[in-house]
Design a protein around this motif. Structure first.
Motif, PDB file in Angstrom:
ATOM      1  N   UNK A  29      37.891  65.994 110.401  1.00 13.29           N
ATOM      2  CA  UNK A  29      36.696  66.570 111.020  1.00 13.29           C
ATOM      3  C   UNK A  29      37.084  67.639 112.035  1.00 13.29           C
ATOM      4  N   UNK A  30      38.112  67.364 112.794  1.00 12.22           N
ATOM      5  CA  UNK A  30      38.584  68.376 113.736  1.00 12.22           C
ATOM      6  C   UNK A  30      39.034  69.640 113.028  1.00 12.22           C
ATOM      7  N   UNK A  31      39.735  69.459 111.902  1.00  8.83           N
ATOM      8  CA  UNK A  31      40.158  70.627 111.135  1.00  8.83           C
ATOM      9  C   UNK A  31      38.969  71.395 110.579  1.00  8.83           C
ATOM     10  N   UNK A  32      37.952  70.629 110.101  1.00  8.22           N
ATOM     11  CA  UNK A  32      36.754  71.289 109.569  1.00  8.22           C
ATOM     12  C   UNK A  32      36.001  72.050 110.662  1.00  8.22           C
ATOM     13  N   UNK A  33      35.929  71.460 111.853  1.00  9.94           N
ATOM     14  CA  UNK A  33      35.267  72.159 112.952  1.00  9.94           C
ATOM     15  C   UNK A  33      36.007  73.443 113.309  1.00  9.94           C
ATOM     16  N   UNK A  34      37.323  73.358 113.300  1.00  8.91           N
ATOM     17  CA  UNK A  34      38.104  74.574 113.570  1.00  8.91           C
ATOM     18  C   UNK A  34      37.840  75.624 112.497  1.00  8.91           C
ATOM     19  N   UNK A  35      37.808  75.161 111.223  1.00  6.02           N
ATOM     20  CA  UNK A  35      37.542  76.103 110.132  1.00  6.02           C
ATOM     21  C   UNK A  35      36.129  76.674 110.238  1.00  6.02           C
ATOM     22  N   UNK A  36      35.168  75.812 110.619  1.00  7.93           N
ATOM     23  CA  UNK A  36      33.797  76.286 110.777  1.00  7.93           C
ATOM     24  C   UNK A  36      33.700  77.335 111.890  1.00  7.93           C
ATOM     25  N   UNK A  37      34.347  77.029 113.000  1.00  6.94           N
ATOM     26  CA  UNK A  37      34.326  77.991 114.103  1.00  6.94           C
ATOM     27  C   UNK A  37      34.951  79.323 113.681  1.00  6.94           C
ATOM     28  N   UNK A  38      36.006  79.228 112.889  1.00  3.36           N
ATOM     29  CA  UNK A  38      36.656  80.455 112.410  1.00  3.36           C
ATOM     30  C   UNK A  38      35.739  81.233 111.483  1.00  3.36           C
ATOM     31  N   UNK A  39      35.067  80.490 110.573  1.00  7.53           N
ATOM     32  CA  UNK A  39      34.152  81.163 109.640  1.00  7.53           C
ATOM     33  C   UNK A  39      32.965  81.776 110.368  1.00  7.53           C
ATOM     34  N   UNK A  40      32.449  81.038 111.376  1.00  4.34           N
ATOM     35  CA  UNK A  40      31.322  81.591 112.136  1.00  4.34           C
ATOM     36  C   UNK A  40      31.736  82.849 112.887  1.00  4.34           C
ATOM     37  N   UNK A  41      32.949  82.828 113.399  1.00  2.00           N
ATOM     38  CA  UNK A  41      33.439  84.026 114.088  1.00  2.00           C
ATOM     39  C   UNK A  41      33.577  85.192 113.114  1.00  2.00           C
TER      40      UNK A  41
END
Length: 356
Positions: free
Chosen positions: A109-121
């Motif tokens: 989940x932490x990795x997915x949140x990091x990936x989500x934040x990256x995609x949103x950026x």
């Protein structure tokens, strides 16, 4: 002297034996009597003891039964305890495994949140081509466009800009002809037409290309600086769409409505559209095939429409959005015929569409 002595001795002996025999007899009688009483007493005691023994046996039997009954639950309790201990051990193993799995899921989940934040950026840095260039009012009221063909890669809008588009009746339109240009652009009927065009453009598919031709006495593209292959505006071209909508608000209705010339222009476009949407308020007023030699009555205008239809390229659906002007009763029927002949549609929206 010897005989007298013997006789004395026998008398003494007999008396002594009698005494001894009597003594022994008394002793024997006493023994017999004592022995009988002792036997009777012991028998009673024996009977009493037997009774007590029987009672004790009965009590012992009951106690043994009770102990056996109590021993069974104890045995079952031990078995249940052993089973519960085993289950507890198994549950602990499961809990341990689930904790490990939860830990792994939290890491993921932490990795997915990091990936989500990256995609949103990354998304924030992308050009917002897919956003609507204008807000779509009352999206749920799309039923007004039921049957209108907005399918294909190239959609052409033919927008009538004659003076009749200034009013809902001919008298109202004529009364506005002398108004300044900003007043003409603010005419309620024309504003409804502008909003309808905004709505139509906003509802085009993301991969659609479109073009708007304005027709009154002449037929011209809305954006005159676009020609050739660039005459079509991509729906994804946000800047081009904004330019179209901005330029549309600068148009001032005026003049007559030569639909035949508009269809002729359409016929010779370098790239033919997949569908045509005609926005008009009635029948055409002039015609290149039959020049006007005097007053134009309803029959003449109907003939002008038939001349215009002959210029249409084949197999292109033509859908008409009619903002009717009072005093033009033949328009709905003829545009209905046009929709049926080209497999298009006819829509005559209410005065508050597309706002409500």
């Amino acid at each position: 002297m010897l005989k007298e002595k013997r006789r004395e001795t026998e008398i003494f002996s007999l008396s002594f034996m009698d005494c001894i025999c009597c003594g022994f007899g008394a002793i024997l009688l006493l023994f017999i009597l004592t022995t009988g009483q002792k036997t009777d007493f012991t028998q009673e005691q024996l009977d009493d003891l037997k009774t007590r023994v029987n009672q004790l046996d009965t009590q012992i039997t009951q106690e043994r039964a009770e102990l056996e009954r109590m021993a069974k639950p104890a045995t079952l309790t031990e078995e249940e305890l052993a089973r519960l201990l085993q289950e507890n051990a198994s549950d602990r193993q499961k809990v341990t495994a689930e904790k490990e799995q939860l830990k792994l899921l939290l890491q993921q989940l932490g990795q997915l949140k990091d990936a989500q934040a990256k995609l949103l950026a990354e998304q924030a840095n992308l050009p917002k081509e897919d956003e609507q260039p204008v807000p779509i009012p009352e999206v749920d009221r799309r039923q007004y466009l039921t049957g209108v063909k907005l399918e294909g890669t190239h959609i052409l809008f033919l927008l009538r800009t004659s003076g009749s588009m200034l009013g809902d009746s001919l008298e109202d339109a004529i009364s506005r002809l002398d108004d300044p240009e900003f007043k003409k652009r603010e005419a309620p009927k024309w504003q409804r037409v502008i909003k309808a065009m905004d709505w139509l453009v906003a509802n085009l598919g993301p991969d659609t290309n479109f073009q708007i031709l304005l027709f009154n006495d002449e037929t011209v593209p809305l954006l005159p600086n676009r020609s050739g292959a660039s005459e079509w505006i991509a729906r994804r071209d946000r800047q081009g769409v904004q330019e179209v909508l901005s330029r549309l608000r600068q148009v001032v209705p005026g003049g007559s409505a030569n639909l035949e010339r508009a269809f002729t222009t359409l016929r010779y476009l370098p790239t033919l559209p997949d569908a045509v949407v005609l926005l008009t308020d009635g029948l055409p007023t002039p015609s290149d095939t039959s020049p006007n030699t005097g007053t134009t009555d309803d029959d003449t205008r109907m003939r002008y429409l038939r001349h215009a239809v002959r210029q249409l390229p084949p197999r292109i659906p033509v859908s008409t959005i009619l903002f009717p002007t009072t005093g033009d009763p033949g328009a709905p029927a003829l545009y209905w015929e046009l929709a049926g002949a080209t497999r298009g549609a006819l829509v005559s929206p209410s005065a508050d569409w597309p706002d409500t």
